[in-house]
Design an enzyme around this catalytic site. Structure first.
Site, mmCIF file in Angstrom:
data_model
loop_
_atom_site.group_PDB
_atom_site.id
_atom_site.type_symbol
_atom_site.label_atom_id
_atom_site.label_comp_id
_atom_site.label_asym_id
_atom_site.label_seq_id
_atom_site.Cartn_x
_atom_site.Cartn_y
_atom_site.Cartn_z
ATOM 1 N N CYS A 76 -4.628 2.604 -3.551
ATOM 2 C CA CYS A 76 -3.720 3.003 -3.084
ATOM 3 C C CYS A 76 -1.985 1.848 -3.237
ATOM 4 O O CYS A 76 -1.537 1.911 -2.274
ATOM 5 C CB CYS A 76 -3.630 3.366 -1.670
ATOM 6 S SG CYS A 76 -4.699 4.683 -1.105
ATOM 7 N N LYS A 78 -10.354 -0.270 10.875
ATOM 8 C CA LYS A 78 -10.459 -1.195 10.235
ATOM 9 C C LYS A 78 -10.746 -2.390 10.947
ATOM 10 O O LYS A 78 -11.182 -3.554 10.497
ATOM 11 C CB LYS A 78 -9.061 -1.600 9.501
ATOM 12 C CG LYS A 78 -8.908 -0.512 8.334
ATOM 13 C CD LYS A 78 -8.015 -0.947 7.275
ATOM 14 C CE LYS A 78 -7.127 0.010 6.630
ATOM 15 N NZ LYS A 78 -7.998 0.516 5.528
ATOM 16 N N HIS A 122 1.069 -1.121 -0.073
ATOM 17 C CA HIS A 122 0.107 -0.044 -0.194
ATOM 18 C C HIS A 122 1.155 1.173 0.091
ATOM 19 O O HIS A 122 2.120 1.088 0.453
ATOM 20 C CB HIS A 122 -0.826 -0.248 1.137
ATOM 21 C CG HIS A 122 -1.662 0.862 1.278
ATOM 22 N ND1 HIS A 122 -1.645 2.335 1.631
ATOM 23 C CD2 HIS A 122 -3.208 0.918 1.253
ATOM 24 C CE1 HIS A 122 -2.731 3.054 1.793
ATOM 25 N NE2 HIS A 122 -3.864 1.989 1.278
ATOM 26 N N ASP A 154 3.051 -4.665 8.132
ATOM 27 C CA ASP A 154 1.884 -3.641 7.999
ATOM 28 C C ASP A 154 0.724 -4.592 7.902
ATOM 29 O O ASP A 154 0.462 -5.464 7.066
ATOM 30 C CB ASP A 154 1.723 -2.949 6.424
ATOM 31 C CG ASP A 154 0.411 -2.326 6.180
ATOM 32 O OD1 ASP A 154 -0.499 -2.551 6.791
ATOM 33 O OD2 ASP A 154 0.212 -1.895 5.034
ATOM 34 N N GLN A 199 -4.530 -4.764 7.451
ATOM 35 C CA GLN A 199 -5.596 -5.660 6.841
ATOM 36 C C GLN A 199 -5.908 -7.101 7.610
ATOM 37 O O GLN A 199 -6.666 -7.805 7.361
ATOM 38 C CB GLN A 199 -5.384 -6.084 5.291
ATOM 39 C CG GLN A 199 -5.615 -4.943 4.527
ATOM 40 C CD GLN A 199 -6.726 -4.283 4.268
ATOM 41 O OE1 GLN A 199 -7.885 -4.723 4.717
ATOM 42 N NE2 GLN A 199 -7.145 -2.885 4.067
#
Lengths: 420, 152
Positions: free
Chosen positions: A377, A239, A135, A213, A216
């Site tokens: 993104c 999220k 991303h 990261d 998600q």
């Protein structure tokens, strides 16, 4: 084997996914005359009543500034804020709550590492290894750092539409010049689940610092920083059923303690003189100014809520829906599907022949189905795949198989609409 | 059932997006300008042959959604023979129409098919993108224009 099947059947039976929908006030509405089908969970999740109530209770009963006050409300606000830090530590299994820095979100967490760790540790000739599916939030901060320090970026390639990392290239890329390896756990545009524990282990053997990261993944599957073995891990509250504006950065304590502050101000100091300041220890050194206080308190409620359901159960549900959606879409003609055929997380990206992703999303919206269209993104990944954009459906535990059926029906209508 | 949608995707728009007119580079163009929407990646290049202030010929290339492509196509059909001043005046009228839905000017002609866009705020930029590029072209501006440089 028999025992395992029994357990998984049992735990599945214990969760009434349909009834969890009642916890989300926003889901019960019509959009453009149709029942809302919210399939944009990779962008942000919806919030259960317990999170909304936690924010409201905080502002109605406990609101005050943290860490400084002697009065009762300040004590309560501070206790709530620090309890959320301890909860976040438990949520991703860190050794200590001191390894948890509150940020505005994943993006700010990564920027913090790029500034405070990267500024001190990188020099010209060093390399930063990323993957081609990052991303922009795990790409642009490193480009900026490379510009500031003279370090270079290198990328672990992605294998075409199926969207897997080409691990055969890893050995040749993990050279002694590489000082940091930053990687996404679950791809927001492909649904790929990367083998982050294995990647971190291979980097660690060479003394390379790692950042994961987890934007998600943190709310969708069990995420254990210790088991992954990374040095840094970042995720966002919004999220994972929490409020917007709050995020978590995990940093291994030795690294955090050795990092200089990246922003100065109140809250992060021990003593300030006209020309010299001494700073608090981590994590407080990295939280300058009055922080978002309601955010961690709302996030605390969200983490409790998710672990009440069980993130292993949530992941199974996500995977079932995504697998089902992929299978149904694959039956259509004139469709191009992205991401792995099996083992994907709750994300399905696709393109219809001769229909632009934004047109797909506009028509779906008129049918009450909230999708995302665009580059998500991940522009470099899109260019690599030779496309501008995709349409994306992304799922969470409150989505149902019936909603997927309806979504596929709408995709068929869209094909008909633009073919006519 | 599809009322708002057929307002947005009028048959003329679907037709132009599938078979865009003047969809080619002009070898003798003395003005070119690029328009880019960073939000969705849509990008177009406008090629114009200007004789003084008058557009003698105009074409475009690029990729994007049905709305932006039809907008570029219909725009090129409309602007041949128009002066720089007329192009800028039409830009203002089209801009007003796609944001308010009001069509109260005869000069707008077949551009009126884009009036339905105003019901879809997220799509206004798609319709207006090629217009930003054509204004840049007739003004002889070199740097690419993006939909993020102005309000829409």
């Amino acid at each position: 084997m028999i025992a395992e099947t029994t357990i998984s059947t049992l735990s599945k039976k214990m969760i009434d996914w349909e009834s969890l929908r009642a916890d989300f006030p926003i889901l019960h509405q019509k959009v453009h005359g149709h029942p809302l089908i919210y399939f944009d969970n990779a962008a942000t999740s919806q919030k259960p009543r317990v999170v909304i109530d936690a924010l409201r209770n905080y502002y109605e009963r406990d609101n005050a500034n943290v860490h400084r006050g002697i009065h009762e409300l300040s004590n309560r606000a501070t206790a709530g804020y620090e309890a959320a830090r301890a909860r976040a530590a438990k949520f991703i299994n860190t050794r200590s709550a001191d390894e948890i820095v509150f940020t505005r979100g994943t993006t700010e967490g990564i920027n913090l590492v790029a500034h405070a760790w990267g500024g001190k540790n990188l020099k010209p000739g060093d390399k930063i290894l990323l993957t081609e599916m990052e991303h922009h939030s795990n790409l642009v901060p490193w480009q900026l750092l490379a510009e500031r320090t003279g370090a270079k970026l290198v990328y672990l390639p992605v294998t075409g539409d199926e969207g897997l990392l080409d691990l055969s290239k890893l050995d040749s890329l993990l050279t002694k010049e590489v000082k940091l390896f930053a990687m996404v756990h679950i791809s927001n545009s492909l649904g790929t689940v990367n083998p982050v524990a294995e990647l971190c282990e291979r980097a660690r053997k060479l003394g390379i610092v790692t950042l994961v990261d987890a934007a998600q993944s943190a709310g969708h599957c069990p995420v254990d920083a210790g088991q992954i073995g990374c040095d840094f891990l970042a995720f966002s509250g919004h999220k994972i059923c929490g409020p917007t504006g709050i995020g978590v950065l995990y940093g291994r304590q030795e690294l955090l303690e050795a990092m200089p502050p990246w922003q100065g101000g109140g809250e992060m100091i021990l003593s300030v003189d006209f020309f010299k300041t001494t700073y608090k220890h981590a994590p407080h050194r990295f939280e300058a100014g009055t922080p978002d206080i309601s955010g961690p308190i709302g996030l605390h409620a969200a983490m409790d809520y998710l672990d009440g359901i069980g993130r292993d159960n949530i992941f199974k549900h996500d995977q079932e829906l995504a697998g089902y959606a992929y299978e149904q879409l694959a039956r259509l003609t004139n469709i191009r599907l992205f991401g792995p055929k099996t083992g994907r997380a709750g994300v399905v990206s696709f393109l219809l022949k001769d229909v632009h992703a934004h047109d797909v999303v506009t028509v779906a919206d008129q049918r009450g189905v909230a999708l995302r269209g665009g580059h998500h993104c991940t522009q470099p990944l899109m260019r690599k795949l030779g496309i501008e954009s995709t349409a994306r459906a992304s799922f969470y535990f409150y989505n149902t198989k019936a909603e997927v059926d309806r979504f596929v029906e709408v995709v068929r209508e869209i094909q008909k609409f633009f073919a006519g | 059932m599809f009322d708002d949608l057929t307002d947005l995707y009028q048959q003329v728009i679907l037709d132009h997006s599938k078979s865009p007119r003047n969809f080619h580079k002009l070898a003798n163009a003395n003005r070119t300008a690029q328009g880019h929407n960073p939000l969705c990646g849509d990008h177009y290049t406008i090629y114009a042959v200007m004789d003084g202030d008058v557009i003698k010929d105009i074409g475009f290339q690029g990729a994007g959604c049905a709305i932006s492509k039809a907008s570029a196509s219909i725009l090129t059909d409309t602007l041949k023979g128009k002066t720089k001043t007329e192009v800028k005046a039409l830009f203002d009228k089209v801009h007003d129409m796609v944001t308010t839905g009001k069509v109260n000017d005869g000069e707008i002609g077949k551009l009126a098919v884009f009036a339905g866009v105003h019901k879809f705020p997220a799509r206004v930029k798609c319709a207006i993108l090629p217009w930003h590029a054509v204004v840049a072209a007739v003004e002889g501006r070199q740097e690419p224009v993006t939909t993020e440089m102005e309000d829409t």
